[in-house]
Design a protein around this motif. Structure first.
Motif, PDB file in Angstrom:
ATOM      1  N   SER A 133      55.757  69.916 -51.347  1.00 22.03           N
ATOM      2  CA  SER A 133      54.987  69.445 -52.651  1.00 22.03           C
ATOM      3  C   SER A 133      55.825  68.399 -53.310  1.00 22.03           C
ATOM      4  CB  SER A 133      54.962  70.607 -53.643  1.00 22.03           C
ATOM      5  OG  SER A 133      56.034  71.188 -53.877  1.00 22.03           O
TER       6      SER A 133
ATOM      7  N   ASP B 240      55.133  65.155 -51.094  1.00 29.12           N
ATOM      8  CA  ASP B 240      53.806  64.747 -51.465  1.00 29.12           C
ATOM      9  C   ASP B 240      53.911  64.055 -52.659  1.00 29.12           C
ATOM     10  OD1 ASP B 240      53.136  66.150 -49.193  1.00 29.12           O
ATOM     11  OD2 ASP B 240      51.804  67.582 -50.078  1.00 29.12           O
ATOM     12  N   ALA B 241      54.744  64.484 -53.937  1.00 23.54           N
ATOM     13  CA  ALA B 241      54.681  63.785 -54.929  1.00 23.54           C
ATOM     14  C   ALA B 241      55.111  62.484 -54.735  1.00 23.54           C
ATOM     15  CB  ALA B 241      55.460  64.810 -56.005  1.00 23.54           C
TER      16      ALA B 241
ATOM     17  N   ALA C  72      55.131  60.505 -52.065  1.00 21.87           N
ATOM     18  CA  ALA C  72      54.277  59.852 -51.354  1.00 21.87           C
ATOM     19  C   ALA C  72      53.336  59.318 -52.194  1.00 21.87           C
ATOM     20  CB  ALA C  72      53.793  60.444 -50.133  1.00 21.87           C
ATOM     21  N   GLU C  73      52.870  60.104 -53.304  1.00 20.42           N
ATOM     22  CA  GLU C  73      51.767  59.728 -54.245  1.00 20.42           C
ATOM     23  C   GLU C  73      52.440  58.167 -54.804  1.00 20.42           C
ATOM     24  OE1 GLU C  73      50.883  62.474 -56.993  1.00 20.42           O
ATOM     25  OE2 GLU C  73      49.995  63.738 -55.539  1.00 20.42           O
ATOM     26  N   HIS C  74      53.685  58.115 -55.064  1.00 20.65           N
ATOM     27  CA  HIS C  74      54.186  56.725 -55.741  1.00 20.65           C
ATOM     28  C   HIS C  74      54.703  55.513 -54.685  1.00 20.65           C
ATOM     29  CE1 HIS C  74      54.732  59.378 -59.161  1.00 20.65           C
ATOM     30  NE2 HIS C  74      55.017  58.337 -59.928  1.00 20.65           N
TER      31      HIS C  74
ATOM     32  N   GLY D 238      53.253  55.734 -51.242  1.00 22.27           N
ATOM     33  CA  GLY D 238      52.472  55.526 -50.320  1.00 22.27           C
ATOM     34  C   GLY D 238      52.972  56.132 -49.319  1.00 22.27           C
TER      35      GLY D 238
ATOM     36  N   THR E  65      57.776  52.774 -46.036  1.00 22.78           N
ATOM     37  CA  THR E  65      56.263  52.791 -46.862  1.00 22.78           C
ATOM     38  C   THR E  65      55.450  51.503 -46.562  1.00 22.78           C
ATOM     39  OG1 THR E  65      56.999  51.611 -49.036  1.00 22.78           O
ATOM     40  CG2 THR E  65      57.774  54.022 -48.708  1.00 22.78           C
TER      41      THR E  65
END
Length: 271
Positions: free
Chosen positions: A13, A16-17, A19-21, A23, A45
């Motif tokens: 988790s 994933d957080a 990667a949300e910022h 990419g 990235t």
């Protein structure tokens, strides 16, 4: 010192957080240098490489990381820019910085890297002091000084104070950058050159050699000799305490370096 956590060992988790910022992350390389962050990695990235460092919010060291995030806008372009921050996501505080391609300087005598380190100190000393609740040098070393002597450390210069070579990067273009701003401090401009001098002695310089390098900074011209004596004695007591509580070899070398410098200050040093 915190145990370093590999990227793939982080909670999914949290990855994933991040990667949300950033990419999608195609590659992650753990960085070995540094001791204060559980997470330290270079991520590949879509927008290029990014350096991330993280610490659990229940760890005492998170305070230093919060200071680093706060000071970052005020130490540009000397420090790599803070790109984004995850504040208490899955129990973690994570900072993402622009990736700087470079190497750490060699502090050995006759190293060609030392002029770049001197330039970094001069650049920092010229920056305006930010309106932030910074550490005050008089209070940082107060445990080892009486009130009168502590006042000699006062000033309005922004200081880094930790000149471990791991905290300096020399870019491929030869430009110095400063990282790991856990202890930004307000104080006398000559304190940072002194902090560098101690590191140089620990790296093999004699006390006169180290002070010769420190004297090449613009800040050194305003250093009263009595204040240097006071600061040197305070560092002997401080590093003795640090080494006694955690006798790692590098801390013992710093304690020895502090004693060498304090002893040398008892007599005039010719340059």
């Amino acid at each position: 010192m915190q145990e370093r956590i590999e990227w793939h060992s982080l909670p999914a988790s949290l990855r994933d957080a991040i990667a949300e910022h950033s990419g999608p992350i195609s590659e992650a390389h753990t960085v070995s240098q540094g001791a204060n962050s559980a997470l330290a990695a270079v991520l590949a990235t879509p927008g290029g490489r990014v350096f991330v460092k993280g610490i659990r919010v229940d760890h005492p060291g998170v305070v230093g990381q919060q200071r680093e995030a706060t000071i970052n806008p005020h130490v540009q372009p000397l420090a790599p820019a803070l790109l984004w921050r995850l504040d208490d996501i899955e129990g973690w505080d994570v900072l993402a910085f622009e990736h700087v391609e470079g190497r750490h300087p060699d502090y050995a005598p006759d190293s060609p890297d030392l002029p770049a380190v001197i330039a970094a100190i001069d650049t920092l000393a010229a920056l305006p002091i930010p309106d932030l609740p910074l550490k005050d040098a008089r209070r940082r070393w107060a445990e080892y000084l009486d009130d009168h002597d502590a006042e000699l450390l006062g000033g309005d210069t922004l200081l880094h104070t930790d000149y471990n070579p791991d905290n300096i990067l020399i870019t491929t273009e030869g430009r110095p950058r400063m990282i790991d701003w856990a202890w930004p401090t307000r104080g006398a401009a000559w304190i940072d050159p002194c902090c560098l001098a101690l590191r140089l002695i620990a790296a093999g310089h004699t006390a006169p050699q180290a002070e010769n390098w420190a004297s090449r900074t613009r800040a050194w011209a305003g250093a009263p000799r009595p204040a240097l004596d006071v600061f040197a004695r305070a560092n002997v007591d401080m590093w003795d305490d640090i080494a006694a509580n955690d006798p790692q070899p590098w801390k013992q070398r710093m304690a020895d370096a502090a004693r060498q410098w304090a002893d040398a200050l008892l007599v005039p040093i010719s340059r």
